[in-house]
Every structure is written in structure tokens, then in C-alpha cells.
Design a protein around this motif. Structure first.
Motif, PDB file in Angstrom:
ATOM      1  N   PRO A  41       0.824  -1.207   0.000  1.00 41.82           N
ATOM      2  CA  PRO A  41       0.000   0.000   0.000  1.00 41.82           C
ATOM      3  C   PRO A  41       0.857   1.255   0.000  1.00 41.82           C
ATOM      4  CG  PRO A  41       0.071  -0.925   2.183  1.00 41.82           C
ATOM      5  CD  PRO A  41       0.825  -1.877   1.291  1.00 41.82           C
ATOM      6  N   THR A  42       0.280   2.335  -0.478  1.00 37.51           N
ATOM      7  CA  THR A  42       0.998   3.602  -0.454  1.00 37.51           C
ATOM      8  C   THR A  42       1.015   4.195   0.950  1.00 37.51           C
ATOM      9  OG1 THR A  42      -1.019   4.702  -1.120  1.00 37.51           O
ATOM     10  CG2 THR A  42       0.564   4.166  -2.860  1.00 37.51           C
ATOM     11  N   LYS A  43      -0.083   3.951   1.715  1.00 34.70           N
ATOM     12  CA  LYS A  43      -0.166   4.487   3.076  1.00 34.70           C
ATOM     13  C   LYS A  43      -1.107   3.587   3.878  1.00 34.70           C
ATOM     14  CE  LYS A  43      -2.489   8.292   5.065  1.00 34.70           C
ATOM     15  NZ  LYS A  43      -3.138   9.531   4.852  1.00 34.70           N
ATOM     16  N   LEU A  44      -0.666   3.143   5.034  1.00 35.05           N
ATOM     17  CA  LEU A  44      -1.510   2.305   5.880  1.00 35.05           C
ATOM     18  C   LEU A  44      -2.496   3.157   6.670  1.00 35.05           C
ATOM     19  CD1 LEU A  44       0.949  -0.344   7.330  1.00 35.05           C
ATOM     20  CD2 LEU A  44      -0.882  -0.708   5.699  1.00 35.05           C
ATOM     21  N   GLU A  45      -3.715   2.700   6.739  1.00 37.26           N
ATOM     22  CA  GLU A  45      -4.760   3.395   7.494  1.00 37.26           C
ATOM     23  C   GLU A  45      -4.583   3.085   8.976  1.00 37.26           C
ATOM     24  OE1 GLU A  45      -7.239   5.956   8.189  1.00 37.26           O
ATOM     25  OE2 GLU A  45      -7.243   5.472   6.068  1.00 37.26           O
ATOM     26  N   LYS A  46      -4.614   4.106   9.827  1.00 32.17           N
ATOM     27  CA  LYS A  46      -4.429   3.916  11.264  1.00 32.17           C
ATOM     28  C   LYS A  46      -5.729   4.064  12.046  1.00 32.17           C
ATOM     29  CE  LYS A  46       0.346   5.217  11.171  1.00 32.17           C
ATOM     30  NZ  LYS A  46       1.428   6.023  11.636  1.00 32.17           N
ATOM     31  N   ASN A  47      -6.708   4.725  11.477  1.00 32.11           N
ATOM     32  CA  ASN A  47      -7.972   4.967  12.144  1.00 32.11           C
ATOM     33  C   ASN A  47      -8.775   3.661  12.220  1.00 32.11           C
ATOM     34  OD1 ASN A  47     -10.656   5.657  12.753  1.00 32.11           O
ATOM     35  ND2 ASN A  47     -10.372   7.699  11.882  1.00 32.11           N
ATOM     36  N   LYS A  48      -9.112   3.224  13.435  1.00 32.14           N
ATOM     37  CA  LYS A  48      -9.806   1.937  13.632  1.00 32.14           C
ATOM     38  C   LYS A  48     -11.226   1.958  13.053  1.00 32.14           C
ATOM     39  CE  LYS A  48      -6.920   0.073  16.981  1.00 32.14           C
ATOM     40  NZ  LYS A  48      -6.053  -0.913  16.487  1.00 32.14           N
ATOM     41  N   VAL A  49     -11.888   3.098  13.096  1.00 33.77           N
ATOM     42  CA  VAL A  49     -13.239   3.196  12.530  1.00 33.77           C
ATOM     43  C   VAL A  49     -13.183   3.013  11.011  1.00 33.77           C
ATOM     44  CG1 VAL A  49     -15.216   4.726  12.191  1.00 33.77           C
ATOM     45  CG2 VAL A  49     -14.045   4.658  14.404  1.00 33.77           C
ATOM     46  N   ILE A  50     -12.220   3.643  10.369  1.00 32.21           N
ATOM     47  CA  ILE A  50     -12.056   3.496   8.919  1.00 32.21           C
ATOM     48  C   ILE A  50     -11.716   2.044   8.577  1.00 32.21           C
ATOM     49  CG2 ILE A  50     -10.720   4.226   6.901  1.00 32.21           C
ATOM     50  CD1 ILE A  50     -12.594   6.384   8.013  1.00 32.21           C
ATOM     51  N   LEU A  51     -10.881   1.404   9.386  1.00 30.26           N
ATOM     52  CA  LEU A  51     -10.548  -0.010   9.165  1.00 30.26           C
ATOM     53  C   LEU A  51     -11.799  -0.882   9.243  1.00 30.26           C
ATOM     54  CD1 LEU A  51      -7.222  -0.421  11.182  1.00 30.26           C
ATOM     55  CD2 LEU A  51      -7.513  -0.607   8.717  1.00 30.26           C
ATOM     56  N   LEU A  52     -12.645  -0.626  10.236  1.00 25.98           N
ATOM     57  CA  LEU A  52     -13.882  -1.387  10.384  1.00 25.98           C
ATOM     58  C   LEU A  52     -14.807  -1.162   9.193  1.00 25.98           C
ATOM     59  CD1 LEU A  52     -15.773  -3.195  12.059  1.00 25.98           C
ATOM     60  CD2 LEU A  52     -16.602  -1.099  13.161  1.00 25.98           C
ATOM     61  N   LEU A  53     -14.958   0.086   8.780  1.00 22.91           N
ATOM     62  CA  LEU A  53     -15.817   0.383   7.640  1.00 22.91           C
ATOM     63  C   LEU A  53     -15.300  -0.275   6.361  1.00 22.91           C
ATOM     64  CD1 LEU A  53     -16.677   4.117   8.340  1.00 22.91           C
ATOM     65  CD2 LEU A  53     -18.173   2.126   8.582  1.00 22.91           C
ATOM     66  N   ARG A  54     -13.988  -0.263   6.188  1.00 24.33           N
ATOM     67  CA  ARG A  54     -13.413  -0.942   5.018  1.00 24.33           C
ATOM     68  C   ARG A  54     -13.657  -2.436   5.081  1.00 24.33           C
ATOM     69  NH1 ARG A  54      -7.829   1.890   3.121  1.00 24.33           N
ATOM     70  NH2 ARG A  54      -8.831   3.725   2.274  1.00 24.33           N
ATOM     71  N   TRP A  55     -13.537  -3.013   6.247  1.00 29.84           N
ATOM     72  CA  TRP A  55     -13.753  -4.444   6.384  1.00 29.84           C
ATOM     73  C   TRP A  55     -15.206  -4.786   6.051  1.00 29.84           C
ATOM     74  CZ3 TRP A  55     -10.390  -8.287   6.795  1.00 29.84           C
ATOM     75  CH2 TRP A  55     -10.900  -9.550   7.063  1.00 29.84           C
ATOM     76  N   LEU A  56     -16.144  -3.942   6.504  1.00 28.96           N
ATOM     77  CA  LEU A  56     -17.555  -4.222   6.292  1.00 28.96           C
ATOM     78  C   LEU A  56     -18.031  -3.939   4.868  1.00 28.96           C
ATOM     79  CD1 LEU A  56     -19.055  -2.789   9.595  1.00 28.96           C
ATOM     80  CD2 LEU A  56     -18.804  -5.198   8.962  1.00 28.96           C
ATOM     81  N   PHE A  57     -17.527  -2.854   4.262  1.00 29.23           N
ATOM     82  CA  PHE A  57     -18.127  -2.404   3.008  1.00 29.23           C
ATOM     83  C   PHE A  57     -17.217  -2.431   1.793  1.00 29.23           C
ATOM     84  CE2 PHE A  57     -20.565  -0.262   6.395  1.00 29.23           C
ATOM     85  CZ  PHE A  57     -21.785  -0.876   6.154  1.00 29.23           C
ATOM     86  N   TRP A  58     -15.944  -2.675   1.954  1.00 29.82           N
ATOM     87  CA  TRP A  58     -15.030  -2.696   0.815  1.00 29.82           C
ATOM     88  C   TRP A  58     -14.760  -4.140   0.454  1.00 29.82           C
ATOM     89  CZ3 TRP A  58      -9.209  -1.681   0.247  1.00 29.82           C
ATOM     90  CH2 TRP A  58      -8.938  -1.098  -0.985  1.00 29.82           C
ATOM     91  N   SER A  59     -14.583  -4.453  -0.810  1.00 27.61           N
ATOM     92  CA  SER A  59     -14.408  -5.845  -1.222  1.00 27.61           C
ATOM     93  C   SER A  59     -13.059  -6.417  -0.805  1.00 27.61           C
ATOM     94  CB  SER A  59     -14.577  -5.971  -2.739  1.00 27.61           C
ATOM     95  OG  SER A  59     -13.591  -5.212  -3.404  1.00 27.61           O
ATOM     96  N   HIS A  60     -12.015  -5.610  -0.782  1.00 27.20           N
ATOM     97  CA  HIS A  60     -10.694  -6.089  -0.384  1.00 27.20           C
ATOM     98  C   HIS A  60     -10.543  -6.044   1.136  1.00 27.20           C
ATOM     99  CE1 HIS A  60     -10.105  -4.915  -4.561  1.00 27.20           C
ATOM    100  NE2 HIS A  60      -9.052  -5.716  -4.577  1.00 27.20           N
ATOM    101  N   SER A  61      -9.687  -6.917   1.642  1.00 28.75           N
ATOM    102  CA  SER A  61      -9.354  -6.840   3.070  1.00 28.75           C
ATOM    103  C   SER A  61      -8.604  -5.533   3.299  1.00 28.75           C
ATOM    104  CB  SER A  61      -8.459  -8.009   3.454  1.00 28.75           C
ATOM    105  OG  SER A  61      -9.158  -9.218   3.281  1.00 28.75           O
ATOM    106  N   PRO A  62      -8.620  -5.011   4.530  1.00 26.13           N
ATOM    107  CA  PRO A  62      -7.854  -3.791   4.804  1.00 26.13           C
ATOM    108  C   PRO A  62      -6.372  -3.997   4.497  1.00 26.13           C
ATOM    109  CG  PRO A  62      -9.348  -4.279   6.611  1.00 26.13           C
ATOM    110  CD  PRO A  62      -9.397  -5.452   5.691  1.00 26.13           C
ATOM    111  N   ASP A  63      -5.693  -2.921   4.139  1.00 28.03           N
ATOM    112  CA  ASP A  63      -4.280  -2.991   3.767  1.00 28.03           C
ATOM    113  C   ASP A  63      -3.422  -3.609   4.870  1.00 28.03           C
ATOM    114  OD1 ASP A  63      -5.034  -1.820   1.427  1.00 28.03           O
ATOM    115  OD2 ASP A  63      -4.265   0.178   1.937  1.00 28.03           O
ATOM    116  N   ARG A  64      -3.762  -3.341   6.120  1.00 29.95           N
ATOM    117  CA  ARG A  64      -3.003  -3.909   7.240  1.00 29.95           C
ATOM    118  C   ARG A  64      -3.028  -5.434   7.212  1.00 29.95           C
ATOM    119  NH1 ARG A  64      -0.893  -1.037  10.829  1.00 29.95           N
ATOM    120  NH2 ARG A  64      -1.447   1.084  11.301  1.00 29.95           N
TER     121      ARG A  64
END
Length: 181
Positions: A145-168
């Protein structure tokens, strides 16, 4: 009578979303330069685009849209989708999100949508991991990834609504050691 309404609405919504994505794909193909390619006994069209993504039409044509920047991992990731994926799952996920909004007073809509969404999301995450593993096997490079997401809320939203697993998750060694499900 309520469950028949929910089921009919699901079917109509999925048909609408499939038709919409099919028209969008054909518009994209017409505006791009495409070459016919064959790799691993897989025949597909490689088209120029702004970013990397893959699509399989309802009549079976496979298209790999190649982004402006050269990225072997992204190319093989999308090729992995053409080899392994069922592309209609995006319409099922979209329908699962839209149905409760269309049938607010029907409690079966919420329960059915949640069950369909969880099942389709589980399959979709596995397809994404399979494409990542295929790209890793072909290039010996993990997703970077170009930049890892650190915000836990954004990580949760990505896990729930984005098709790819979070970058972490996608950069961990364990992610690439898992078998296909």
C-alpha cells in the motif's frame, strides 16, 4: 406473502444491477483500445484504462482493464479474478444493501439482506484473497500500500463495506499462507 415480495425484489434488483454493470462495461470497452490475449489457456481482452480492474460479461467475455502505470502485482491480481471469480457477486452484495431501503416496513427484508450480505461478503473476501495469492505466486511480491490506514473506525468500515481486506491485513505473511476456501 412478505417473503415472496422480498424474493421478487431481490431478483429484480440483482437483474437491474447486472444489466447496469454490463452496460457500463460495454461503454468502457467501446471507449478503450483492446487487444485479444491468451495466457494460461485463458482468452481475454486487455483494454487500456485509468486503473486496473477486471470484468466478465454475462455472455462470458473476459476483460482486463490495464491502468496507466505499470504494476505487475495489480495486473496479476486482476488476472486472478478472471481465472477464479464469479463476477455476479457484486450485484448480490449491492442488492443486499438496497433491499432493506426499498422494503422498510418488511422485517424479512432486513433479516434476508443481512444473511445474504454476510454470505456474499465472505465469498467475495475469499475471491480477493485468492487473487492476491495468485498475484503473489506470479510476481513474488506482496501487496504494497501507499499508506496504511491507522484509524480503527475506517478499518472497520473498510472491512464491512469494501471488497478487499484492509491494507493492514493484506501485508501480513499469514494472509498469503492461507489456503483457498
Amino acid at each position: 406473502m412478505q417473503w415472496e415480495l422480498v424474493l421478487a425484489t431481490y431478483i429484480i434488483t440483482i437483474a437491474y444491477l447486472l444489466t447496469k454493470s454490463e452496460r457500463a462495461a460495454y461503454r468502457e470497452i467501446k471507449s478503450s483500445q483492446c487487444l485479444r490475449k491468451t495466457v494460461y489457456n485463458l482468452e481475454y481482452y486487455e483494454c487500456t484504462a485509468d486503473e486496473y480492474y477486471a470484468y466478465k460479461t454475462l455472455d462470458g467475455k473476459m476483460i482486463l482493464f490495464k491502468g496507466n502505470m505499470e504494476d505487475k502485482h495489480a495486473y496479476y491480481h486482476e488476472l486472478g479474478h478472471l481465472i477464479y471469480d464469479t463476477f455476479w457477486l457484486d450485484a448480490v452484495l449491492g442488492a443486499a444493501l438496497l433491499i432493506p431501503l426499498m422494503l422498510l416496513p418488511t422485517p424479512w427484508a432486513w433479516i434476508g439482506a443481512l444473511i445474504v450480505y454476510i454470505a456474499a461478503k465472505w465469498v467475495k473476501k475469499n475471491e480477493e484473497r485468492r487473487a492476491d495469492i495468485f498475484a503473489y505466486e506470479m510476481t513474488k511480491q506482496k501487496f504494497t500500500p501507499t499508506k496504511l490506514e491507522k484509524n480503527k473506525v475506517i478499518l472497520l468500515l473498510r472491512w464491512l463495506f469494501w471488497s478487499h481486506s484492509p491494507d493492514r491485513v493484506r501485508i501480513m505473511n499469514e494472509y498469503y499462507k492461507k489456503k483457498y476456501l
